[in-house]
Design a protein around this motif. Structure first.
Motif, PDB file in Angstrom:
ATOM      1  N   GLN A   8      -8.073  -0.920  -9.448  1.00 27.02           N
ATOM      2  CA  GLN A   8      -8.751  -0.050 -10.414  1.00 27.02           C
ATOM      3  C   GLN A   8     -10.219  -0.431 -10.475  1.00 27.02           C
ATOM      4  N   GLY A   9     -11.072   0.582 -10.526  1.00 31.47           N
ATOM      5  CA  GLY A   9     -12.508   0.324 -10.585  1.00 31.47           C
ATOM      6  C   GLY A   9     -13.264   1.633 -10.677  1.00 31.47           C
ATOM      7  N   TYR A  10     -14.405   1.713  -9.981  1.00 33.11           N
ATOM      8  CA  TYR A  10     -15.263   2.899 -10.042  1.00 33.11           C
ATOM      9  C   TYR A  10     -15.565   3.410  -8.643  1.00 33.11           C
ATOM     10  N   LEU A  11     -15.479   4.721  -8.478  1.00 35.12           N
ATOM     11  CA  LEU A  11     -15.929   5.376  -7.258  1.00 35.12           C
ATOM     12  C   LEU A  11     -17.357   5.828  -7.503  1.00 35.12           C
ATOM     13  N   ARG A  12     -18.263   5.502  -6.578  1.00 37.83           N
ATOM     14  CA  ARG A  12     -19.666   5.823  -6.815  1.00 37.83           C
ATOM     15  C   ARG A  12     -20.280   6.482  -5.586  1.00 37.83           C
ATOM     16  N   LEU A  13     -20.919   7.616  -5.812  1.00 36.57           N
ATOM     17  CA  LEU A  13     -21.709   8.308  -4.801  1.00 36.57           C
ATOM     18  C   LEU A  13     -23.123   8.394  -5.337  1.00 36.57           C
ATOM     19  N   SER A  14     -24.006   7.528  -4.813  1.00 39.53           N
ATOM     20  CA  SER A  14     -25.378   7.417  -5.306  1.00 39.53           C
ATOM     21  C   SER A  14     -25.356   7.087  -6.807  1.00 39.53           C
ATOM     22  N   LEU A  15     -25.853   7.982  -7.673  1.00 39.35           N
ATOM     23  CA  LEU A  15     -25.898   7.704  -9.102  1.00 39.35           C
ATOM     24  C   LEU A  15     -24.716   8.304  -9.856  1.00 39.35           C
ATOM     25  N   LEU A  86     -17.781 -10.041  -5.702  1.00 45.10           N
ATOM     26  CA  LEU A  86     -18.766  -9.128  -5.129  1.00 45.10           C
ATOM     27  C   LEU A  86     -18.813  -7.885  -6.004  1.00 45.10           C
ATOM     28  N   GLU A  87     -19.830  -7.080  -5.820  1.00 45.25           N
ATOM     29  CA  GLU A  87     -19.917  -5.831  -6.575  1.00 45.25           C
ATOM     30  C   GLU A  87     -18.715  -4.947  -6.266  1.00 45.25           C
ATOM     31  N   THR A  88     -18.213  -5.064  -5.024  1.00 48.91           N
ATOM     32  CA  THR A  88     -17.092  -4.234  -4.596  1.00 48.91           C
ATOM     33  C   THR A  88     -15.758  -4.671  -5.216  1.00 48.91           C
ATOM     34  N   THR A  89     -15.776  -5.751  -5.999  1.00 54.43           N
ATOM     35  CA  THR A  89     -14.560  -6.142  -6.713  1.00 54.43           C
ATOM     36  C   THR A  89     -14.158  -5.052  -7.694  1.00 54.43           C
ATOM     37  N   ARG A  90     -15.150  -4.359  -8.259  1.00 55.67           N
ATOM     38  CA  ARG A  90     -14.859  -3.320  -9.248  1.00 55.67           C
ATOM     39  C   ARG A  90     -15.442  -1.954  -8.890  1.00 55.67           C
ATOM     40  N   THR A  91     -16.172  -1.867  -7.761  1.00 55.37           N
ATOM     41  CA  THR A  91     -16.818  -0.605  -7.406  1.00 55.37           C
ATOM     42  C   THR A  91     -16.573  -0.262  -5.949  1.00 55.37           C
ATOM     43  N   LEU A  92     -16.127   0.973  -5.714  1.00 59.66           N
ATOM     44  CA  LEU A  92     -15.997   1.516  -4.357  1.00 59.66           C
ATOM     45  C   LEU A  92     -17.208   2.413  -4.148  1.00 59.66           C
ATOM     46  N   ASP A  93     -18.215   1.852  -3.519  1.00 60.65           N
ATOM     47  CA  ASP A  93     -19.499   2.536  -3.351  1.00 60.65           C
ATOM     48  C   ASP A  93     -19.530   3.215  -1.984  1.00 60.65           C
ATOM     49  N   ILE A  94     -19.663   4.550  -1.971  1.00 53.70           N
ATOM     50  CA  ILE A  94     -19.729   5.278  -0.701  1.00 53.70           C
ATOM     51  C   ILE A  94     -21.070   4.993  -0.043  1.00 53.70           C
ATOM     52  N   GLU A  95     -21.022   4.404   1.150  1.00 52.66           N
ATOM     53  CA  GLU A  95     -22.238   3.964   1.829  1.00 52.66           C
ATOM     54  C   GLU A  95     -22.666   4.885   2.963  1.00 52.66           C
ATOM     55  N   VAL A 138     -15.937  12.000   6.908  1.00 54.42           N
ATOM     56  CA  VAL A 138     -15.179  10.887   6.342  1.00 54.42           C
ATOM     57  C   VAL A 138     -16.159   9.951   5.659  1.00 54.42           C
ATOM     58  N   ALA A 139     -15.880   9.614   4.400  1.00 54.18           N
ATOM     59  CA  ALA A 139     -16.758   8.712   3.653  1.00 54.18           C
ATOM     60  C   ALA A 139     -16.319   7.265   3.877  1.00 54.18           C
ATOM     61  N   LEU A 140     -17.271   6.386   4.024  1.00 56.20           N
ATOM     62  CA  LEU A 140     -16.987   4.967   4.202  1.00 56.20           C
ATOM     63  C   LEU A 140     -17.509   4.178   3.004  1.00 56.20           C
ATOM     64  N   GLY A 141     -16.681   3.271   2.506  1.00 53.42           N
ATOM     65  CA  GLY A 141     -17.061   2.404   1.402  1.00 53.42           C
ATOM     66  C   GLY A 141     -16.263   1.120   1.462  1.00 53.42           C
ATOM     67  N   GLN A 147      -7.859 -10.226  -2.550  1.00 58.04           N
ATOM     68  CA  GLN A 147      -8.777 -11.312  -2.214  1.00 58.04           C
ATOM     69  C   GLN A 147      -9.461 -11.121  -0.860  1.00 58.04           C
ATOM     70  N   ARG A 148      -9.653  -9.864  -0.476  1.00 61.44           N
ATOM     71  CA  ARG A 148     -10.397  -9.564   0.745  1.00 61.44           C
ATOM     72  C   ARG A 148     -11.242  -8.320   0.524  1.00 61.44           C
ATOM     73  N   GLU A 149     -12.444  -8.307   1.085  1.00 65.20           N
ATOM     74  CA  GLU A 149     -13.221  -7.082   1.049  1.00 65.20           C
ATOM     75  C   GLU A 149     -12.787  -6.224   2.223  1.00 65.20           C
ATOM     76  N   ARG A 150     -12.439  -4.975   1.923  1.00 61.58           N
ATOM     77  CA  ARG A 150     -11.902  -4.081   2.945  1.00 61.58           C
ATOM     78  C   ARG A 150     -12.771  -2.835   3.071  1.00 61.58           C
ATOM     79  N   LEU A 151     -12.988  -2.429   4.302  1.00 64.95           N
ATOM     80  CA  LEU A 151     -13.685  -1.173   4.565  1.00 64.95           C
ATOM     81  C   LEU A 151     -12.678  -0.044   4.384  1.00 64.95           C
ATOM     82  N   MET A 152     -13.081   1.006   3.647  1.00 62.37           N
ATOM     83  CA  MET A 152     -12.201   2.128   3.350  1.00 62.37           C
ATOM     84  C   MET A 152     -12.776   3.420   3.922  1.00 62.37           C
TER      85      MET A 152
END
Length: 282
Positions: A8-15, A86-95, A138-141, A147-152
């Motif tokens: 559980q966390g936040y999906l973020r696209l820019s702002l 990391l920030e990605t612990t709680r945020t899925l930021d589309i990069e 396809v969006a990547l984040g 306990q691992r950072e994963r590319l989605m």
């Protein structure tokens, strides 16, 4: 939702961001699992953590350690692991956005369902989902899970989003490790043409219900027979004459791939599924 989220966390696209929850999209509940029993009593065996010097160890006294050399470990506490955030612990930021055929099939891994976490999140989630659908990419984040950072890799799917974990570069072996040893062969055009006709005859829609696990079915049948007290013997394996002539084998195969063999697949109702990622471009 009755299913417990994996993350559980936040999906973020820019702002633009919204709270989301990630759920496993597959289930292993239907698999046949066996327990380890005592041969004499049929009691279930208990696996007890044991120190080779002092004997059984309480689970509360077990710590995590990383082996830096044979027999030497760096011990890491739970609190120290929690501090690695990391920030990605709680945020899925589309990069980034990419074409799905840019991602080699070797990298695609486990599927998950991504959904808005609460009614308040629905509008922002819909905006991101529809923008992704319009882009056709396809969006990547990245996110931290288990306990691992994963590319989605994220794709719009119905009213939600399907997210796939992608293996990282260090997890995928180079194909040349295996394929480099394959002898270069140019097959006769006539043989390739016959093989292409065989493929054409076997073509049909994908319906996953047509491809059940026959080994699981055989295991369940075995268990039912054992419940009845029956002795189960292995069936006699079919014996076929070895075909040495490749052309003859192709011709015989061509004669066995039509009619009744195709009927189940051709009549199958096409199941909704995500667009399969194509092979990586050269």
């Amino acid at each position: 939702m009755a299913t417990r989220p994996t993350w559980q966390g936040y999906l973020r696209l820019s702002l633009v961001s919204c709270p989301v929850a990630l759920y496993t999209a597959t289930s292993r509940g239907g698999e046949v699992h066996f327990n380890m029993l005592s041969k004499a009593t049929h009691n279930r065996i208990r696996m007890i953590p044991t120190d080779p010097e002092t004997g059984p160890v309480e689970r509360a006294d077990i710590v995590k350690g990383y082996e830096i050399e044979k027999g030497r470990y760096v011990v890491v506490t739970g609190e120290e692991l929690e501090n690695v955030r990391l920030e990605t612990t709680r945020t899925l930021d589309i990069e980034r956005f990419v074409d799905d055929d840019d991602i080699d099939r070797l990298y695609w891994n486990d599927p998950y369902f991504l959904a808005p976490d609460g009614d308040i999140a629905a509008e922002a989630f819909a905006v991101i989902r529809e923008a992704m659908k319009t882009a056709g990419k396809v969006a990547l984040g990245r996110l931290v899970m288990h306990q691992r950072e994963r590319l989605m890799a994220l794709e719009p799917h119905d009213k939600g989003i399907v997210a796939y974990t992608l293996r990282n570069a260090s997890e995928v072996r180079a194909a040349d490790e295996i394929f480099a040893h394959i002898k270069a062969v140019k097959p006769p055009a006539q043989m390739v043409d016959i093989a292409a006709k065989i493929i054409d005859q076997l073509e049909g829609p994908f319906d996953p219900s047509q491809f059940n696990d026959r080994y699981e079915d055989a295991l369940r049948a075995l268990i039912k027979e054992k419940q009845k007290g029956h002795t189960v013997e292995a069936p006699e394996e079919p014996r076929e004459a070895e075909v040495i002539d490749l052309m003859e084998a192709l011709k015989r195969s061509l004669g066995q791939t039509g009619g009744e063999r195709r009927k189940p697949a051709a009549a199958a109702k096409k199941a909704p599924a995500r667009k399969a990622p194509a092979k990586k471009r050269a």
